[in-house]
Design a protein around this motif. Structure first.
Motif, short mmCIF file in Angstrom:
data_model
loop_
_atom_site.label_atom_id
_atom_site.label_comp_id
_atom_site.label_asym_id
_atom_site.label_seq_id
_atom_site.Cartn_x
_atom_site.Cartn_y
_atom_site.Cartn_z
N SER A 213 -58.71 29.58 7.92
CA SER A 213 -59.76 28.59 7.66
C SER A 213 -59.78 27.54 8.75
O SER A 213 -58.74 27.07 9.22
N LEU A 214 -61.00 27.18 9.19
CA LEU A 214 -61.21 26.12 10.16
C LEU A 214 -62.17 25.08 9.57
O LEU A 214 -63.01 25.42 8.73
N PRO A 215 -62.10 23.82 10.01
CA PRO A 215 -63.07 22.82 9.55
C PRO A 215 -64.48 23.19 9.99
O PRO A 215 -64.68 23.66 11.12
N ARG A 216 -65.44 23.02 9.11
CA ARG A 216 -66.83 23.29 9.47
C ARG A 216 -67.28 22.36 10.59
O ARG A 216 -68.01 22.77 11.49
N PHE A 294 -62.31 33.94 11.02
CA PHE A 294 -62.27 32.52 10.72
C PHE A 294 -63.33 32.20 9.67
O PHE A 294 -64.46 32.70 9.75
N VAL A 295 -62.96 31.37 8.70
CA VAL A 295 -63.91 30.97 7.66
C VAL A 295 -64.01 29.45 7.66
O VAL A 295 -63.01 28.75 7.83
N PRO A 296 -65.22 28.90 7.49
CA PRO A 296 -65.39 27.44 7.53
C PRO A 296 -65.02 26.79 6.20
O PRO A 296 -65.45 27.22 5.13
N ASN A 297 -64.23 25.73 6.30
CA ASN A 297 -63.86 24.93 5.11
C ASN A 297 -63.32 25.79 3.96
O ASN A 297 -63.59 25.51 2.79
N ALA A 298 -62.62 26.87 4.32
CA ALA A 298 -61.94 27.72 3.31
C ALA A 298 -62.91 28.28 2.27
O ALA A 298 -62.52 28.52 1.12
#
Length: 496
Positions: A213-216, A294-298
């Motif tokens: 997960s990465l921050p949006r 990678f997924v944004p904001n989990a």
């Protein structure tokens, strides 16, 4: 009537628009045309319309070096990426040089005239161009069909079966059970996007992928834009993203167990207590043997925690009228099945390549600097990175080609051709990458060699030294003086 241009670009997607913009910006006297098989520009970002479609690389490097990405989201939505591409095409006067619905069929080189003849189909009518140089920017996968394995019993299924590459505009999954088959970037994007409206979504995978997960919104980018002038902020944020990605990739290759533990720790923290991470989120391969997801904001993990979605790791025995029967007997009910099973590669788009009347098989050739083919004059292709943003490599190829054309112009050269050393050299696959869509196509891709400039670099820093700052000419390139005058460029083709 045959139109003539200095450079003919194939494809009006991310690579083609970038290539054309570089010519407009840096070689304004160079005539060019862009032939696009589809009716619109944008390539991948217009073709893919599935729910939640977005980049799987940060947009500060996925965007062009010469044109900042101005939105706050780091993983850009498909809609905004398409808008960015088309705005770039308009800003750099590329749009009016694109010829839509022109599917290139054959490119033929003639050494007597030092010209390519490019044959295209335009709504069933044959169209011909000549060009001093052909630049293939159509990527490497088949736009007509994705990878669709045959599933026993598929004809019995009473619901709808959809591949993400051909998403129907009228598909309604509201209140319905959905099974998404796959575990790659497309699947992890689809699951949380569909879970918002579906009754339940199951991600059915044969084996897990690494998911992080990465921050949006990138906090560093937000602060940099707040405190620095726009141009400087763009450069700082871009280089920060380049360095972080490079360090993470290098760490993954050198200390895979460290990265395994890091990803697992995050997964455990984001998943419900007691979740079977070992089965569903622990791949059998090392990090970056295949592309990291990678997924944004989990968002994927949020859907799993809420119960709106689940992950099932198993193999498929067959489809039946109501869903999917797994090996071992478990049944997954489905009203809609999405086969996010990957891409099919189509090297150079299936275009026939001829040199002086002889057909050339690219799979038999060696790549020079991963952008030209040994023994093929005045032909350039663009393939991006598999371990970083595609556009980072695209930009470097563009910069190198501009320098190459400038070099040829200064010295009066008409032809440049990469030549292998006497005795040849050992070969290996062009892409050292474990993804299924690559493995399935290795026998159709050109080869790379064991050393520079015949090796395919996956390190941005190495490519900066080689393509942006290194010498244009070397002992592996053969230049030939200008041929007799070519036909005058037609205004329509040149875009003047």
């Amino acid at each position: 009537m045959t139109d003539h241009v200095d450079v003919l670009i194939i494809g009006a997607g991310l690579s083609g628009i970038g290539a054309a913009a570089h010519l407009t910006r840096e070689l304004p006297r160079t005539s060019y045309v862009v032939l696009e098989a589809r009716e619109v520009s944008g390539g991948t970002w217009d073709l893919f319309r599935y729910p939640g479609v977005r980049s799987d690389s940060d947009m500060f490097t996925m965007g062009y070096r010469f044109r900042p990405w101005r939105h706050e989201e780091a993983l850009g939505s498909g809609e905004r990426i398409l808008e960015y591409l088309r705005d770039t095409a308009r800003e750099y006067d590329v749009e009016r040089r694109i010829r839509y619905s022109h599917r290139v069929i054959r490119v033929s080189w003639d050494s007597d005239t030092s010209l390519w003849t490019v044959e295209a189909d335009h709504h069933g009518e044959a169209v011909t161009y000549t060009a001093g140089l052909v630049w293939s920017c159509r990527g490497y996968y088949d736009y007509e069909r994705g990878h669709e394995p045959e599933f026993a019993g598929a004809e019995e299924f009473a619901g709808e079966i959809v591949h993400p590459q051909h998403w129907p505009d009228d598909l309604d999954w509201t209140g319905r059970d959905v099974v998404v088959i796959g575990s790659g970037a497309t699947a992890v994007t689809l699951v949380p996007a569909m879970a918002e409206d579906a009754a339940h979504v199951t991600m059915l995978q044969r084996s897990p992928s690494y998911i992080l997960s990465l921050p949006r919104r990138d906090p560093f980018a937000v602060r940099a834009r707040r405190w620095l002038p726009a141009g400087l902020a763009h450069r700082v944020v871009r280089w920060k993203s380049i360095l972080v990605t490079a360090v993470f990739y290098r760490l993954s290759r050198r200390r895979p167990e460290t990265v395994r533990r890091m990803v697992r720790k995050q997964n455990v923290a984001l998943l419900p207590e007691g979740y079977d991470v070992e089965t569903h989120f622990t791949p059998r391969y090392d990090p970056w043997d295949q592309r990291m997801c990678f997924v944004p904001n989990a968002d994927l993990f949020t859907s799993l925690r809420s119960g709106d979605a689940e992950v099932v790791t198993s193999t498929i025995e067959r489809f039946d009228a109501d869903g999917v029967v797994l090996t071992g007997g478990r049944h997954l009910h489905a009203d809609v099945i999405v086969t996010a099973t990957g891409l099919t590669l189509s090297p150079f788009g299936g275009i026939e390549l001829e040199v002086d009347g002889e057909k050339v098989d690219p799979a038999s050739l060696m790549t020079y600097r991963a952008l030209m083919l040994g023994g093929v004059p005045n032909f350039v292709f663009t393939i991006g990175y598999t371990n970083a943003s595609w556009t980072l490599k695209v930009g470097l190829v563009c910069e190198y080609l501009v320098r190459l054309l400038e070099h040829m112009g200064r010295h009066g050269y008409a032809v440049v051709e990469p030549r292998l050393p006497e005795g040849g050299m050992a070969t290996r696959p062009l892409l050292d990458f474990g993804a299924g869509y690559v493995r399935r196509a290795l026998d159709r891709l050109p080869k790379q060699g064991p050393r520079v400039p015949w090796v395919t670099s996956t390190a941005y820093g190495d490519d900066v030294r080689l393509l942006r700052r290194g010498p244009v000419a070397d002992r592996h390139l053969v230049f030939t003086a200008r041929a007799p005058r070519a036909p005058v460029a037609a205004e329509a083709a040149a875009g003047r």
